[in-house]
Write a protein that holds these residues in place. Structure first.
Motif: not given
Length: 217
Positions: A119, A122-124, A127-128, A149-150, A153, A192-193, A195
């Motif tokens: 994730a 690939k997260i954008d 998504n956040i 949800q994770i 993603i 996650l945001s 990264k």
């Protein structure tokens, strides 16, 4: 050779466990599939080296779970035991062993951590935003929904299928609902945001209270 008795094995749960394990091995060795006929009660008793009463009880339990079916005048046949029936079988007969239970939980955690790593790649921003909005809803945060949800993603179908099966196993072993503070999920989303893998895994360890994993990463 004398048949194994309930007394020697210890109790009926252990008898079921051993019979089911040997049946699974026999089905694999014989290449049996859904719809195939299994040996008779007498043949199973001789082949598995258990008393007929123990074999009969194990077969009756498997039939109640929908894993086998007895057809009058024809014999006993394997049914399609995918999905919930398999989960019930594992939780009722095979996963009574405490180490097996720990293995399920540990494997589920490893899958979730690997999905978090994917994730991160690939997260954008969309998504956040969606994750934060979902986590800040009035209702309590549902742990399964969060990791679903994770995994969406992460976009790995194999991980998704493995995690779903492990999740069902886990819930069949422990009916207590996972309830964590909302802030724990928000910290994980924040990591996650940014990264940052180390921060993400640290937030995950905190969420799962998994200090045991700290030495491995």
């Amino acid at each position: 050779m004398a048949k194994v008795s309930d007394t020697l094995v210890g109790n009926k749960t252990k008898v079921y466990l051993e019979i089911v394990k040997q049946l699974r091995e026999m089905i694999t060795i014989d290449g049996l599939q859904s719809g195939d006929k299994i040996p008779s009660e007498r043949e199973l008793s001789e082949r598995l080296n258990f008393g007929r009463s123990s074999v009969r009880e194990a077969l009756r339990a498997l039939e109640l779970l929908g894993l086998i079916e007895t057809r009058r005048g024809e014999g006993t046949f394997i049914r399609d035991f995918r999905g919930n029936h398999l989960v019930q079988l594992l939780s009722t007969f095979i996963l009574q062993d405490e180490k097996a239970k720990r293995d399920v939980f540990e494997t589920k955690c490893y899958i979730e951590m690997d999905c978090l790593r994917l994730a991160l790649q690939k997260i954008d921003n969309k998504n956040i935003v969606n994750l934060k909005e979902w986590a800040n809803q009035d209702n309590s945060v549902n742990d399964d929904e969060f990791f679903y949800q994770i995994i969406e993603i992460a976009d790995n179908h194999l991980f998704s299928r493995i995690w779903s099966i492990l999740k069902e196993y886990y819930h069949s072993l422990d009916s207590k609902k996972i309830v964590n503070p909302r802030q724990d999920y928000l910290l994980l989303i924040e990591a996650l945001s940014e990264k940052k893998e180390a921060k993400t895994l640290s937030a995950y360890y905190n969420l799962r209270n998994l200090s045991v994993f700290n030495d491995k990463y």
